[in-house]
Write an enzyme that holds these catalytic residues in place. Structure first.
Site, PDB file in Angstrom:
ATOM      1  N   ASP A  30      41.774-102.794  35.876  1.00  0.00           N
ATOM      2  CA  ASP A  30      42.377-103.326  37.096  1.00  0.00           C
ATOM      3  C   ASP A  30      43.898-103.292  36.954  1.00  0.00           C
ATOM      4  O   ASP A  30      44.445-103.635  35.911  1.00  0.00           O
ATOM      5  CB  ASP A  30      41.884-104.760  37.344  1.00  0.00           C
ATOM      6  CG  ASP A  30      42.144-105.206  38.763  1.00  0.00           C
ATOM      7  OD1 ASP A  30      41.172-105.399  39.517  1.00  0.00           O
ATOM      8  OD2 ASP A  30      43.329-105.373  39.135  1.00  0.00           O
ATOM      9  N   ASN A  86      33.133-109.429  44.971  1.00  0.00           N
ATOM     10  CA  ASN A  86      33.577-110.051  46.218  1.00  0.00           C
ATOM     11  C   ASN A  86      33.007-109.232  47.368  1.00  0.00           C
ATOM     12  O   ASN A  86      33.203-108.015  47.426  1.00  0.00           O
ATOM     13  CB  ASN A  86      35.110-110.073  46.273  1.00  0.00           C
ATOM     14  CG  ASN A  86      35.707-110.951  45.176  1.00  0.00           C
ATOM     15  OD1 ASN A  86      35.156-111.986  44.847  1.00  0.00           O
ATOM     16  ND2 ASN A  86      36.823-110.512  44.606  1.00  0.00           N
ATOM     17  N   GLY A  92      37.164-112.595  49.589  1.00  0.00           N
ATOM     18  CA  GLY A  92      38.268-112.074  48.781  1.00  0.00           C
ATOM     19  C   GLY A  92      38.241-110.580  48.553  1.00  0.00           C
ATOM     20  O   GLY A  92      39.040-110.055  47.779  1.00  0.00           O
ATOM     21  N   GLN A  93      37.325-109.873  49.229  1.00  0.00           N
ATOM     22  CA  GLN A  93      37.308-108.412  49.042  1.00  0.00           C
ATOM     23  C   GLN A  93      38.511-107.793  49.745  1.00  0.00           C
ATOM     24  O   GLN A  93      38.775-108.086  50.918  1.00  0.00           O
ATOM     25  CB  GLN A  93      36.005-107.807  49.593  1.00  0.00           C
ATOM     26  CG  GLN A  93      35.881-106.315  49.278  1.00  0.00           C
ATOM     27  CD  GLN A  93      34.546-105.714  49.699  1.00  0.00           C
ATOM     28  OE1 GLN A  93      33.705-106.386  50.322  1.00  0.00           O
ATOM     29  NE2 GLN A  93      34.352-104.443  49.373  1.00  0.00           N
ATOM     30  N   HIS A  99      32.774-102.593  44.208  1.00  0.00           N
ATOM     31  CA  HIS A  99      33.241-102.629  42.820  1.00  0.00           C
ATOM     32  C   HIS A  99      32.797-103.924  42.171  1.00  0.00           C
ATOM     33  O   HIS A  99      32.741-104.975  42.802  1.00  0.00           O
ATOM     34  CB  HIS A  99      34.762-102.484  42.732  1.00  0.00           C
ATOM     35  CG  HIS A  99      35.529-103.403  43.633  1.00  0.00           C
ATOM     36  ND1 HIS A  99      35.658-103.160  44.973  1.00  0.00           N
ATOM     37  CD2 HIS A  99      36.189-104.559  43.389  1.00  0.00           C
ATOM     38  CE1 HIS A  99      36.371-104.132  45.525  1.00  0.00           C
ATOM     39  NE2 HIS A  99      36.697-105.005  44.588  1.00  0.00           N
ATOM     40  N   HIS A 101      33.952-106.453  39.257  1.00  0.00           N
ATOM     41  CA  HIS A 101      34.991-106.858  38.305  1.00  0.00           C
ATOM     42  C   HIS A 101      34.294-107.269  37.013  1.00  0.00           C
ATOM     43  O   HIS A 101      33.282-107.989  37.041  1.00  0.00           O
ATOM     44  CB  HIS A 101      35.752-108.083  38.810  1.00  0.00           C
ATOM     45  CG  HIS A 101      36.540-107.889  40.069  1.00  0.00           C
ATOM     46  ND1 HIS A 101      37.902-107.687  40.070  1.00  0.00           N
ATOM     47  CD2 HIS A 101      36.158-107.880  41.365  1.00  0.00           C
ATOM     48  CE1 HIS A 101      38.325-107.587  41.324  1.00  0.00           C
ATOM     49  NE2 HIS A 101      37.294-107.695  42.136  1.00  0.00           N
TER      50      HIS A 101
HETATM   51  P1  AMP Z   1      38.747-107.176  45.461  1.00  0.00           P
HETATM   52  O1  AMP Z   1      39.789-108.191  45.876  1.00  0.00           O
HETATM   53  O2  AMP Z   1      37.493-107.783  44.928  1.00  0.00           O
HETATM   54  O3  AMP Z   1      38.498-106.177  46.579  1.00  0.00           O
HETATM   55  O4  AMP Z   1      39.349-106.395  44.233  1.00  0.00           O
HETATM   56  C1  AMP Z   1      40.164-105.280  44.344  1.00  0.00           C
HETATM   57  C2  AMP Z   1      40.794-105.086  43.007  1.00  0.00           C
HETATM   58  O5  AMP Z   1      41.295-103.781  42.934  1.00  0.00           O
HETATM   59  C3  AMP Z   1      41.971-106.026  42.732  1.00  0.00           C
HETATM   60  O6  AMP Z   1      41.697-106.773  41.542  1.00  0.00           O
HETATM   61  C4  AMP Z   1      43.154-105.085  42.545  1.00  0.00           C
HETATM   62  O7  AMP Z   1      44.054-105.516  41.572  1.00  0.00           O
HETATM   63  C5  AMP Z   1      42.456-103.784  42.163  1.00  0.00           C
HETATM   64  N1  AMP Z   1      43.183-102.570  42.479  1.00  0.00           N
HETATM   65  C6  AMP Z   1      43.739-102.226  43.668  1.00  0.00           C
HETATM   66  N2  AMP Z   1      44.307-101.008  43.591  1.00  0.00           N
HETATM   67  C7  AMP Z   1      44.084-100.571  42.326  1.00  0.00           C
HETATM   68  C8  AMP Z   1      44.436 -99.384  41.612  1.00  0.00           C
HETATM   69  N3  AMP Z   1      45.129 -98.386  42.194  1.00  0.00           N
HETATM   70  N4  AMP Z   1      44.064 -99.271  40.317  1.00  0.00           N
HETATM   71  C9  AMP Z   1      43.364-100.261  39.717  1.00  0.00           C
HETATM   72  N5  AMP Z   1      43.006-101.403  40.339  1.00  0.00           N
HETATM   73  C10 AMP Z   1      43.373-101.566  41.615  1.00  0.00           C
END
Ligand code: AMP
Length: 113
Positions: A30, A86, A92-93, A99, A101
């Site tokens: 991340d 999420n 929080g998505q 994905h 985490h």
């Molecule tokens: P969510 O809020 O569950 O949709 O999580 C999205 C996650 O993607 C967040 O933890 C971000 O930090 C991560 N994220 C967004 N863009 C990137 C990227 N280019 N490379 C790696 N992680 C990312």
């Protein structure tokens, strides 16, 4: 499904710290880690969120969970990690490509907030 930053990472159009890849999934660190280990594992199939997954995705979803555990073990956290999914803006998505985490390396409180 509209293109997301994650489909661009799958297509290698956007760089990421990729730590695992096979025909079905990709795992990468991340960009804004919330724990010493914080990676995301995503299906290559563009599923927007878990609530959009279909019965035919059953094996793929199981694959993601099994690989999440294997990769966590490879990173030294075989028996101590948290998985978070999420689902939807209210939860929080922010990226609408499914994905998981995978977090570890610090105490993880409950409830998660
Ligand atoms: P969510 O809020 O569950 O949709 O999580 C999205 C996650 O993607 C967040 O933890 C971000 O930090 C991560 N994220 C967004 N863009 C990137 C990227 N280019 N490379 C790696 N992680 C990312």
């Amino acid at each position: 499904m509209t293109q997301t930053i994650f489909s661009k990472i799958i297509a290698k159009e956007v760089p990421a710290e990729i730590i695992y890849e096979d025909d079905f999934c990709l795992a990468f660190n991340d960009v804004n880690p919330q724990a010493p280990m914080h990676f995301l594992i995503i299906p290559k199939k563009p599923i927007e969120k878990i609530s959009e997954a279909q019965p035919e995705d059953q094996a793929l979803l199981g694959h993601l969970l099994l690989k999440a555990g294997e990769i966590a073990a490879d990173q030294g956290y075989a028996d101590n990690f948290r998985l978070v999914v999420n689902n939807g803006e209210g939860a929080g998505q922010t990226v609408f490509h499914l994905h998981i985490h995978v977090l570890s390396g610090r105490p993880l409180n409950w409830p998660p907030g």
